[in-house]
Design a protein around this motif. Structure first.
Motif, short mmCIF file in Angstrom:
data_model
loop_
_atom_site.label_atom_id
_atom_site.label_comp_id
_atom_site.label_asym_id
_atom_site.label_seq_id
_atom_site.Cartn_x
_atom_site.Cartn_y
_atom_site.Cartn_z
N ALA A 148 29.86 -43.63 56.61
CA ALA A 148 30.69 -44.54 57.36
C ALA A 148 30.95 -45.41 56.06
O ALA A 148 32.26 -46.21 55.91
N LEU A 149 30.10 -46.11 55.50
CA LEU A 149 30.62 -47.47 54.53
C LEU A 149 31.05 -47.31 52.93
O LEU A 149 31.68 -47.81 52.60
N GLY A 150 30.16 -45.55 53.20
CA GLY A 150 30.64 -45.33 52.42
C GLY A 150 32.69 -45.32 51.29
O GLY A 150 33.26 -45.24 50.84
N GLN A 151 32.96 -44.55 52.76
CA GLN A 151 34.27 -44.55 52.73
C GLN A 151 35.43 -45.57 53.02
O GLN A 151 35.96 -45.65 51.71
N TYR A 152 34.59 -47.20 53.10
CA TYR A 152 35.18 -48.18 52.68
C TYR A 152 35.04 -48.18 51.48
O TYR A 152 35.80 -49.18 50.55
N LEU A 153 33.81 -47.77 50.98
CA LEU A 153 33.86 -48.39 48.74
C LEU A 153 34.99 -47.58 48.51
O LEU A 153 35.22 -48.35 47.43
N LEU A 154 35.03 -45.92 48.94
CA LEU A 154 36.26 -45.68 48.10
C LEU A 154 37.82 -46.12 47.60
O LEU A 154 38.49 -46.39 46.82
N ASN A 155 38.27 -47.31 49.46
CA ASN A 155 39.47 -48.27 48.66
C ASN A 155 39.13 -49.38 47.62
O ASN A 155 39.65 -50.02 46.95
N LEU A 156 38.03 -49.91 47.86
CA LEU A 156 37.52 -50.69 46.17
C LEU A 156 37.62 -49.97 44.90
O LEU A 156 38.00 -50.95 43.56
N THR A 157 38.37 -49.13 44.79
CA THR A 157 38.02 -48.37 43.52
C THR A 157 39.96 -47.71 43.29
O THR A 157 39.69 -46.76 42.16
N ALA A 158 40.37 -48.49 43.81
CA ALA A 158 41.76 -47.28 43.52
C ALA A 158 42.59 -48.00 42.84
O ALA A 158 43.11 -46.96 42.04
N SER A 159 42.31 -48.96 42.20
CA SER A 159 42.73 -49.24 40.67
C SER A 159 42.58 -48.03 40.16
O SER A 159 43.29 -48.39 37.84
N ASN A 160 41.74 -47.50 40.31
CA ASN A 160 41.71 -46.69 38.12
C ASN A 160 40.53 -45.06 38.59
O ASN A 160 39.60 -45.59 39.71
N PRO A 161 41.29 -44.44 38.48
CA PRO A 161 40.88 -43.03 38.41
C PRO A 161 38.85 -42.55 38.69
O PRO A 161 38.65 -42.03 39.18
N LEU A 162 38.74 -43.58 37.64
CA LEU A 162 37.24 -42.96 37.07
C LEU A 162 36.16 -44.12 37.43
O LEU A 162 34.76 -43.85 37.46
N HIS A 163 36.96 -44.63 38.29
CA HIS A 163 36.08 -46.24 39.35
C HIS A 163 35.03 -45.44 40.27
O HIS A 163 33.55 -45.84 40.82
#
Length: 442
Positions: A143-158
């Protein structure tokens, strides 16, 4: 607490690994859509992942026997990271399918190493408690991994960087642990035919749970992205499903201890059908979250109750084999479900996903409800105790399940299978059918 201290490095590894795993399971379908791949191709890649997971369960014990646990884990995680980073450099559909197969194989291998080590390092009297804590960590980290995804929205490689970072961090605690490496892992023993003979209901529940939840993990993110056109909402949608399943598993498990599990599985299938239909009609983000949580509560509990039903009909020392059969059947169903529903979306459109899931759930519910009372029926007060678990595990984890040493139903099983007639003991991937074991099984 002593048991937890002895396996703390393994639990920390699990947290890092599953956070990266949860992130990558949601990110890759979204990335594939961003690259212009068809929904069918996304479904095929999801199917390849679960096929790889099944393959990893079969080949990892041999790898561990050859080079040991730490080297196996390091090699598997290096393979995962390198394969995952390859996807950041290419957009070829065929390569994506191959790579996702490799990712599934490596991830199941990592589970096998961690879970075998947990089993070896834990006091047998604490197996049930450690398994419960392990299950909580698995679900919370995903579940935590899902929220981490929003932290990477600025760059597709993040997301590629963050997943690689989490999986890389998972290597450190295991590599530096002082705990002695356990003995080699025994080969995975399973028999789909024996599981079916022991319990038609457990067989159908394991297969159905894989079909239903496999389609969600492979295509759910694609569906909600097309519906809302909001990439930041997708992780919340997937996390709601995981959290719903985690919160509902205990009360559903308590109910299954007091009610015939055939009826509980039938109810869960009907609930999956109803919530899937609700998802197919929902458009508001708030409604989608509630429906996703309700769908997860029913769908994610199917496997655990099916495993409990298999335990009800297990002979002494047979639970691990039947449990492995249920887990691998779940992976097989997930692989087939991702493929089948990918074709359905291609022909009928994106909105058909949860309608098709609802029809499949109803079909399994009808099959379960129509199973006649047979010689393998187990009285409610003789059922094995429910143990919370998840299909995001390798078969070796079943050795830590407290039901693996419970001879609760020997008398029931012996009513229809004599020790003298059961001559086809199964090893490896035996699928033989002994004609002397004819019966009607719940």
């Amino acid at each position: 607490m002593g048991s937890l201290r002895s396996v703390s490095s393994l639990l920390l590894t699990t947290a890092f690994l599953l956070a990266g795993h949860g992130l990558h399971m949601t990110f890759l379908p979204l990335r594939a859509v961003e690259l212009g791949m068809s929904t069918l191709l996304v479904g095929l890649s999801g199917s390849a992942y679960f096929a790889g997971f099944l393959t990893g369960a079969l080949i990892t014990p041999r790898i561990i026997a050859n080079v040991g646990h730490i080297r196996s884990f390091t090699a598997l995680m290096a393979t995962f990271i390198c394969s995952f980073l390859v996807l950041s450099l290419c957009d070829g559909g065929v390569l994506w399918i191959v790579v996702r197969f490799v990712l599934g194989t490596a991830m199941c291998g990592a589970y096998t190493v961690i879970e075998s080590w947990l089993t070896e390092q834990t006091d047998p009297k604490a197996h049930g408690r450690v398994l419960s804590i392990y299950t909580v960590i698995v679900l919370a980290s995903m579940a935590l991994g899902q929220y981490l995804l929003n932290l990477t929205a600025s760059n597709p490689l993040h997301p590629f960087i963050l997943v690689s970072l989490m999986v890389g961090l998972a290597i450190i605690p295991v590599s530096l642990t002082r705990s002695p490496a356990p003995a080699p892992v025994p080969a995975t023993r399973f028999s789909f035919s024996k599981l079916y003979r022991r319990s038609h209901t457990a067989f159908a529940g394991a297969l159905g749970s894989g079909l239903i939840m496999g389609s969600f993990w492979s295509l759910g993110a694609v569906y909600v992205l097309a519906l809302t056109d909001d990439p930041s909402f997708v992780p919340w949608f997937i996390a709601a499903n995981i959290i719903g399943g985690a919160l509902a598993q205990y009360p559903i498990g308590v109910a299954s201890d007091r009610i015939d599990r055939r009826f509980v599985l039938t109810f869960l299938c009907v609930a999956c059908c109803g919530t899937a239909l609700a998802l197919s009609q929902a458009t508001e983000q708030g409604t989608l979250l509630w429906c996703s949580a309700a769908f997860g509560a029913a769908g994610n509990s199917l496997y655990a109750v099916s495993l409990a039903k298999a335990a009800d009909n297990s002979k002494r020392d047979e639970f691990v084999m039947l449990g492995s059969s249920a887990l691998l059947l779940n992976a097989l169903g997930a692989s087939g479900g991702a493929l089948f529903f990918g074709f359905a979306i291609r022909w009928l459109g994106n909105e058909s996903l949860f309608i098709a899931v609802a029809m499949a759930s109803l079909l399994f519910g009808v099959f379960t409800s129509l199973q006649p009372r047979g010689k393998t029926a187990v009285a409610t007060d003789e059922q094995s105790e429910f143990v919370g678990t998840t299909s995001a595990m390798a078969p070796i984890a079943l050795q830590q399940d407290p039901r693996s040493n419970e001879p609760t139903t020997d008398a029931t099983v012996d009513d229809y299978v004599s020790e003298n007639t059961e001559q086809n003991s199964t090893s490896g991937c035996g699928m033989t059918l002994d004609s002397s074991e004819k019966m009607t099984a719940w």
